[in-house]
Design a protein around this motif. Structure first.
Motif: not given
Length: 419
Positions: A256-272
């Motif tokens: 949705x927005x790369x600076x969004x804290x929730x979007x960053x958290x989702x991306x981080x958990x997936x890429x981990x």
């Protein structure tokens, strides 16, 4: 949240000199490096001090405390010794904040669910159970798959991939000419403002494959590896989205927005969990609907080390909404939405930074697309701000794709042997 930059992971300690060797041996991204075990370290002839440094930094990375890596490593102590230090000494000797001391000493809780080597190897093994024993349940031969309600949508469920699947999944069969009908999933539509505001409707059918096949995207970043340029000097030319999954299945994360804290958290958990997806032969892509160079630089590779794509026409996002962009307002969609507030608190607890740059009302989601023209296997819609696709569902769908591809390969081999 700990960065996926290899340079940030090794810091300025004894592991820094190992970067060229790590690259040569294929340990070239942080999620893969973190599954290194004692046998791998011995094969690389790591010294005792290097092994201790690796153990310390892996532990800190799981707890988003990498800013203490250099200081703790320089102490010359191993992780067990550091965990035995008193709260007061951790604060006075290493400058650790009180909240960080508690997180450091808590051995049972990590900001990112760790992946170990045995899990990766177990995924690489061919399936041994029969289809009747599989967790995957057939939805029948209908032409569409209706949304299955998600009865429990807690943070623990979404962050722990090995828990039970909350939703029945389709029993896909990869055959010539077969196109997945897929599974669609979304978070619950909880009442807002004491029931005065209705949640926006979401589609209950998977998007037709034709709606995403010819989407035009542009590559903004490559997949991160040690020592590479932080961004492509020249952005990639426009390409058809179907090129992404031509050879391998793909997970498409629509941000949705790369600076969004929730979007960053989702991306981080997936890429981990990249080693798991690598073992299943599944590629990871993040898609943005807005290109702001500074935001891409902040997002990659700190929160996401995979390829980042730009969808100028927002066509992936339109496909998530059944042809229209799924949007929500900040007041009604966040301030009056207890589910969105809970999602925000979950992301905030992981220690992430955030900003408010860019458009943030267009909802995102996730697709899992089978190789070639086999279709959309799974689609998740961000009904509430900060909803994540349950990791158990994502892993299980990808595992089923892997199993069926192995079965197909064995069938072809048997046919050739018979001929």
């Amino acid at each position: 949240m700990a960065s996926f930059s290899m340079e940030d992971f090794v810091g300025n300690g004894v592991l820094k000199e190992l970067l060229p060797k790590l690259l040569e041996e294929g340990w070239d991204d942080v999620p893969t490096l973190k599954i290194m075990d004692a046998e791998d370290m011995d094969e690389m002839n790591l010294t005792r001090r290097q092994k201790d440094a690796f153990e310390i930094r892996t532990y800190l990375h799981d707890r988003a405390l990498m800013n203490y890596g250099d200081r703790l490593e320089a102490s010359g102590k191993g992780l067990p010794e550091l965990l035995a230090i008193s709260n007061a000494d951790l604060a006075s000797q290493y400058g650790m904040k009180r909240g960080h001391v508690a997180r450091f000493l808590d051995r049972t809780t990590a900001c990112t669910e760790p992946v170990n080597k045995s899990e990766v190897f177990s995924i690489r093994k061919p399936p041994t159970t029969s289809r009747s024993d599989s967790l995957i349940k057939s939805f029948g031969s209908t032409t569409s798959r209706k949304m299955a309600s998600v009865s429990r949508y807690s943070a623990a469920t979404m962050m722990t991939y090995d828990k039970s699947i909350e939703q029945s999944l389709a029993d896909f069969k990869i055959k010539d000419g077969h196109v997945f009908k897929g599974v669609i999933s979304a978070g619950p539509a909880e009442p807002r403002a004491c029931g005065c505001i209705a949640a926006p409707p979401v589609v209950d059918q998977v998007a037709p494959y034709a709606t995403i096949e010819n989407i035009t995207v542009q590559k903004l970043t490559p997949e991160y590896k040690i020592g590479m340029e932080r961004l492509l000097k020249t952005k990639g030319p426009p390409m058809k989205a179907s090129e992404l999954w031509r050879d391998k299945p793909a997970v498409i994360l629509c941000i949705r927005r790369p600076g969004c804290i929730m979007c960053r958290a989702e991306a981080h958990q997936l890429y981990a969990r990249k080693p798991l997806f690598d073992a299943m032969g599944v590629q990871l892509y993040a898609v943005l609907h807005e290109h702001i160079e500074s935001e891409v630089q902040d997002f990659w590779p700190r929160y996401w080390g995979g390829v980042v794509l730009f969808d100028r026409g927002m066509d992936f996002f339109k496909a998530l909404g059944g042809g229209n962009l799924l949007k929500d307002k900040f007041i009604s969609g966040f301030l009056f939405n207890p589910r969105a507030i809970a999602n925000y608190r979950r992301a905030k607890s992981l220690g992430l930074d955030q900003n408010f740059t860019g458009e943030g009302e267009i909802k995102g989601g996730l697709f899992i697309v089978g190789r070639k023209r086999s279709g959309i296997a799974y689609q998740f819609v961000e009904r509430n701000f900060g909803d994540w696709a349950p990791m158990a569902e994502v892993i299980e769908i990808c595992r089923e794709l892997q199993n069926q591809q192995q079965e197909q390969g064995e069938s072809i081999k048997s046919s050739q042997d018979y001929a």
